[in-house]
Design a protein around this motif. Structure first.
Motif, mmCIF file in Angstrom:
data_model
loop_
_atom_site.group_PDB
_atom_site.id
_atom_site.type_symbol
_atom_site.label_atom_id
_atom_site.label_comp_id
_atom_site.label_asym_id
_atom_site.label_seq_id
_atom_site.Cartn_x
_atom_site.Cartn_y
_atom_site.Cartn_z
ATOM 1 N N VAL A 212 -5.679 -0.563 2.267
ATOM 2 C CA VAL A 212 -5.802 0.660 1.474
ATOM 3 C C VAL A 212 -6.269 0.702 -0.233
ATOM 4 O O VAL A 212 -7.439 1.196 -0.630
ATOM 5 N N ILE A 213 -5.313 -0.976 0.120
ATOM 6 C CA ILE A 213 -5.782 -0.588 -2.107
ATOM 7 C C ILE A 213 -6.831 -1.291 -2.947
ATOM 8 O O ILE A 213 -7.203 -0.954 -3.400
ATOM 9 N N GLY A 214 -6.893 -2.065 -1.931
ATOM 10 C CA GLY A 214 -8.367 -3.073 -1.813
ATOM 11 C C GLY A 214 -9.551 -2.258 -1.758
ATOM 12 O O GLY A 214 -11.002 -2.449 -2.959
ATOM 13 N N LEU A 215 -9.548 -1.178 -0.592
ATOM 14 C CA LEU A 215 -10.221 -0.303 -0.690
ATOM 15 C C LEU A 215 -10.833 0.260 -1.969
ATOM 16 O O LEU A 215 -11.276 0.829 -2.438
ATOM 17 N N ASN A 216 -9.577 0.861 -2.586
ATOM 18 C CA ASN A 216 -9.096 1.774 -4.051
ATOM 19 C C ASN A 216 -9.820 1.343 -4.895
ATOM 20 O O ASN A 216 -10.744 1.039 -5.978
ATOM 21 N N TRP A 217 -9.535 -0.417 -4.931
ATOM 22 C CA TRP A 217 -10.339 -1.333 -6.090
ATOM 23 C C TRP A 217 -11.574 -1.628 -6.069
ATOM 24 O O TRP A 217 -12.502 -1.501 -6.650
ATOM 25 N N GLN A 229 -6.627 0.986 -13.206
ATOM 26 C CA GLN A 229 -6.301 -0.002 -12.932
ATOM 27 C C GLN A 229 -5.188 -0.237 -12.832
ATOM 28 O O GLN A 229 -4.290 -0.901 -12.167
ATOM 29 N N ASP A 230 -3.866 0.507 -13.361
ATOM 30 C CA ASP A 230 -2.806 0.379 -13.314
ATOM 31 C C ASP A 230 -2.195 0.445 -11.709
ATOM 32 O O ASP A 230 -0.931 -0.347 -11.829
ATOM 33 N N GLN A 231 -2.254 2.371 -11.321
ATOM 34 C CA GLN A 231 -2.274 2.435 -10.011
ATOM 35 C C GLN A 231 -2.420 1.843 -9.355
ATOM 36 O O GLN A 231 -1.512 1.519 -8.344
#
Length: 265
Positions: A212-217, A229-231
């Motif tokens: 999920v975080i990879g998709l966010n990035w 970016q911090d999140q």
């Protein structure tokens, strides 16, 4: 269902879910999580010293009711949050489910996300049973409890976009985990593969969180993906650490331990 602006409702809320909105309190006081964790760690140290010269308490009945309460809570949270996230997927697709923050205004999520944040304080009580029963306290256990509490309050305060998935996965895994603990505390013989399955689910949860975080990035440059970016950094670091620790635990518990036992027989 209203498809306009802040009034979007994706899942019908019950009356009681409309009457709890304590997010403003956590926004103002989220740093309280740090002294809470410090007190938690000090109590662990003091508790282990007190118990050093004593026999462990049984506590089977209190542990059963404790685990049963958390199991029921987690099952209810899973049903409500999964119902909401399924509606988000059908309404806006995968990208929307990991990028938007407007779901914090939905009464269902507002209710269950606050209870989720509060539960991370209550779950610190798991450690009390370990210390008082003189069981082995793993680094994974207290590190996970401490950092989850701090990150959950931080993410809740900042309305981290992917938190809907984080909460849904965690509720689901805890529904199985605390049900298992309830059965064990009740004296039921639970097959060993059930314990292995729970650890596998925890590993999959961490891998899912990193995905999920990879998709966010990947979508972060899109102005409609509300994450910083911090999140991304803190969430990815947390899930990566947990993944490594749970993989190590799985190997040590179910493979290395079994190999050592076979050699000694």
């Amino acid at each position: 269902m209203n498809g306009s602006g802040e009034g979007l409702l994706l899942l019908q809320a019950y009356d009681f879910e409309h009457h709890l909105d304590l997010r403003p309190w956590i926004v103002d006081n989220w740093r309280t999580s740090f002294p809470m964790v410090l007190v938690y760690l000090l109590l662990i140290f003091m508790g282990q010293r007190v118990m050093k010269g004593r026999s462990g308490y049984n506590l089977r009945l209190p542990l059963m009711f404790w685990s049963l309460s958390l199991a029921i809570f987690s099952i209810l949270g899973t049903v409500r949050m999964w119902g909401f996230m399924k509606a988000v997927l059908l309404w806006g697709g995968l990208k929307h489910s990991v990028c938007f923050t407007r779901f914090y205004n939905d009464p269902v999520v507002r209710f269950w996300s606050f209870l989720f944040s509060a539960s991370k304080v209550i779950e610190l009580g798991d450690t009390a049973f370990i210390v008082l029963r003189k069981q082995r306290l793993l680094f994974l256990h207290w590190f996970h409890h401490s950092t989850v509490l701090i990150y959950t309050w931080y993410a809740y305060k900042d309305k981290v976009a992917s938190s809907g998935w984080f909460m849904t996965m965690n509720y689901g895994v805890h529904a199985f985990m605390y049900s298992y603990y309830t059965a064990r505390a009740a004296g039921l013989r639970v097959p060993r593969p059930c314990a292995m399955l729970i650890t596998v689910l925890q590993i999959l949860q961490m891998a899912g969180g990193m995905t999920v975080i990879g998709l966010n990035w990947f979508w972060m440059q899109d102005r409609n993906c509300h994450i910083s970016q911090d999140q991304v950094f803190w969430a990815f670091s947390m899930y990566l650490a947990y993944l490594a620790l749970f993989l190590h635990f799985f190997h040590q518990t179910y493979f290395r331990g079994r190999a050592g036992k076979t050699k000694g027989e």
